[in-house]
Motif scaffolding. Structure first.
Motif, PDB file in Angstrom:
ATOM      1  N   TYR A 198       0.804  -1.211   0.000  1.00  0.00           N
ATOM      2  CA  TYR A 198       0.000   0.000   0.000  1.00  0.00           C
ATOM      3  C   TYR A 198       0.845   1.273   0.000  1.00  0.00           C
ATOM      4  O   TYR A 198       0.304   2.366   0.071  1.00  0.00           O
ATOM      5  N   GLY A 199       2.140   1.138  -0.098  1.00  0.00           N
ATOM      6  CA  GLY A 199       3.032   2.283  -0.226  1.00  0.00           C
ATOM      7  C   GLY A 199       2.775   3.358   0.806  1.00  0.00           C
ATOM      8  O   GLY A 199       2.803   3.112   2.003  1.00  0.00           O
ATOM      9  N   GLU A 200       2.497   4.575   0.351  1.00  0.00           N
ATOM     10  CA  GLU A 200       2.272   5.727   1.215  1.00  0.00           C
ATOM     11  C   GLU A 200       0.845   5.818   1.745  1.00  0.00           C
ATOM     12  O   GLU A 200       0.541   6.717   2.531  1.00  0.00           O
ATOM     13  N   LEU A 201      -0.030   4.944   1.327  1.00  0.00           N
ATOM     14  CA  LEU A 201      -1.441   5.049   1.709  1.00  0.00           C
ATOM     15  C   LEU A 201      -1.659   5.095   3.224  1.00  0.00           C
ATOM     16  O   LEU A 201      -2.471   5.894   3.683  1.00  0.00           O
ATOM     17  N   PRO A 202      -0.960   4.296   4.027  1.00  0.00           N
ATOM     18  CA  PRO A 202      -1.178   4.402   5.478  1.00  0.00           C
ATOM     19  C   PRO A 202      -0.857   5.792   6.052  1.00  0.00           C
ATOM     20  O   PRO A 202      -1.376   6.161   7.096  1.00  0.00           O
ATOM     21  N   SER A 203      -0.059   6.579   5.355  1.00  0.00           N
ATOM     22  CA  SER A 203       0.285   7.919   5.850  1.00  0.00           C
ATOM     23  C   SER A 203      -0.900   8.877   5.833  1.00  0.00           C
ATOM     24  O   SER A 203      -0.874   9.901   6.512  1.00  0.00           O
ATOM     25  N   VAL A 204      -1.955   8.575   5.061  1.00  0.00           N
ATOM     26  CA  VAL A 204      -3.132   9.451   5.010  1.00  0.00           C
ATOM     27  C   VAL A 204      -4.154   9.113   6.082  1.00  0.00           C
ATOM     28  O   VAL A 204      -5.183   9.773   6.186  1.00  0.00           O
ATOM     29  N   LEU A 205      -3.877   8.105   6.866  1.00  0.00           N
ATOM     30  CA  LEU A 205      -4.831   7.653   7.876  1.00  0.00           C
ATOM     31  C   LEU A 205      -4.761   8.533   9.124  1.00  0.00           C
ATOM     32  O   LEU A 205      -4.207   8.162  10.146  1.00  0.00           O
ATOM     33  N   THR A 206      -5.343   9.713   9.004  1.00  0.00           N
ATOM     34  CA  THR A 206      -5.455  10.632  10.123  1.00  0.00           C
ATOM     35  C   THR A 206      -6.893  11.105  10.199  1.00  0.00           C
ATOM     36  O   THR A 206      -7.628  11.047   9.209  1.00  0.00           O
ATOM     37  N   GLY A 207      -7.296  11.566  11.361  1.00  0.00           N
ATOM     38  CA  GLY A 207      -8.676  12.017  11.515  1.00  0.00           C
ATOM     39  C   GLY A 207      -9.638  10.858  11.363  1.00  0.00           C
ATOM     40  O   GLY A 207      -9.319   9.715  11.696  1.00  0.00           O
ATOM     41  N   ASN A 208     -10.818  11.148  10.848  1.00  0.00           N
ATOM     42  CA  ASN A 208     -11.813  10.102  10.615  1.00  0.00           C
ATOM     43  C   ASN A 208     -11.612   9.510   9.231  1.00  0.00           C
ATOM     44  O   ASN A 208     -11.370  10.240   8.275  1.00  0.00           O
ATOM     45  N   SER A 209     -11.730   8.194   9.138  1.00  0.00           N
ATOM     46  CA  SER A 209     -11.527   7.528   7.844  1.00  0.00           C
ATOM     47  C   SER A 209     -12.660   6.542   7.562  1.00  0.00           C
ATOM     48  O   SER A 209     -13.153   5.872   8.461  1.00  0.00           O
ATOM     49  N   ALA A 210     -13.009   6.496   6.295  1.00  0.00           N
ATOM     50  CA  ALA A 210     -13.961   5.502   5.809  1.00  0.00           C
ATOM     51  C   ALA A 210     -13.342   4.883   4.574  1.00  0.00           C
ATOM     52  O   ALA A 210     -12.636   5.555   3.818  1.00  0.00           O
ATOM     53  N   ILE A 211     -13.579   3.596   4.373  1.00  0.00           N
ATOM     54  CA  ILE A 211     -13.062   2.935   3.175  1.00  0.00           C
ATOM     55  C   ILE A 211     -14.216   2.545   2.259  1.00  0.00           C
ATOM     56  O   ILE A 211     -15.283   2.168   2.714  1.00  0.00           O
ATOM     57  N   PHE A 212     -13.958   2.706   0.985  1.00  0.00           N
ATOM     58  CA  PHE A 212     -14.876   2.272  -0.057  1.00  0.00           C
ATOM     59  C   PHE A 212     -14.189   1.088  -0.722  1.00  0.00           C
ATOM     60  O   PHE A 212     -13.084   1.232  -1.244  1.00  0.00           O
ATOM     61  N   ILE A 213     -14.834  -0.063  -0.726  1.00  0.00           N
ATOM     62  CA  ILE A 213     -14.285  -1.252  -1.373  1.00  0.00           C
ATOM     63  C   ILE A 213     -15.193  -1.583  -2.552  1.00  0.00           C
ATOM     64  O   ILE A 213     -16.405  -1.725  -2.384  1.00  0.00           O
ATOM     65  N   ALA A 214     -14.586  -1.690  -3.735  1.00  0.00           N
ATOM     66  CA  ALA A 214     -15.387  -1.868  -4.944  1.00  0.00           C
ATOM     67  C   ALA A 214     -14.748  -2.869  -5.892  1.00  0.00           C
ATOM     68  O   ALA A 214     -13.587  -3.246  -5.736  1.00  0.00           O
ATOM     69  N   ASP A 215     -15.522  -3.273  -6.893  1.00  0.00           N
ATOM     70  CA  ASP A 215     -15.029  -4.149  -7.949  1.00  0.00           C
ATOM     71  C   ASP A 215     -14.688  -3.354  -9.207  1.00  0.00           C
ATOM     72  O   ASP A 215     -13.926  -3.806 -10.049  1.00  0.00           O
TER      73      ASP A 215
END
Length: 164
Positions: free
Chosen positions: A69-86
């Protein structure tokens, strides 16, 4: 949340991440209940799973995942929601559509087929990514076009010979 509950939550998130190549991380904080419900309904209709997650648990799930996931974990601040799609562009389209009425959700980042996108400025590009089905349709259309012209020309040639 107990240590055991956290461990189970991380395992569940890791399994969800392993089952997809398309994940958008966004901030939906500040949306009222009615707007959030509307967003969830839109996601459900589009075949997108929307889930509010704890940043630390998601970061640990990303770390435990086989994907990079490279740098993606670095954006995990504040409130987070994930969208999982096909479909790669579906969450982008949903987010963009909702932004017409509100300033949220804000895109933090996305993971699409091993590519990492960081920042809300990537939203327009992500919303216009062509899906696999769209690309296949365009290729088939391009391949059929010359063949249709040849067939049409041959049919016209045969018709003109019949008349003569």
């Amino acid at each position: 949340m107990t240590r055991e509950e956290k461990s189970i939550a991380i395992e569940d998130l890791t399994a969800q991440l392993a089952g997809t190549n398309i994940i958008y991380v966004s901030d939906i904080s500040g949306l009222d209940a009615e707007t959030t419900s509307s967003l969830r309904r839109s996601c459900f209709k589009a075949g997108i799973k929307l889930e509010v997650v704890k940043n630390t648990l998601l970061a640990k799930a990303m770390e435990a995942s086989a994907n990079d996931y490279g740098e993606l974990p670095s954006v995990l601040t504040g409130n987070s929601a994930i969208f999982i799609a096909d479909v790669a562009n579906a969450p982008g389209k949903i987010i963009k559509d909702f932004r017409k009425k509100s300033d949220k959700p804000i895109l933090k980042g996305a993971y699409i087929n091993s590519e990492i996108y960081i920042g809300d400025d990537q939203l327009d590009a992500l919303a216009t990514i062509k899906s696999k089905e769209e690309l296949i349709g365009e290729i088939i259309g391009l391949l059929q076009s010359p063949a249709q012209r040849v067939i049409s020309a041959l049919q016209n040639q045969f018709k003109s010979e019949e008349v003569a």
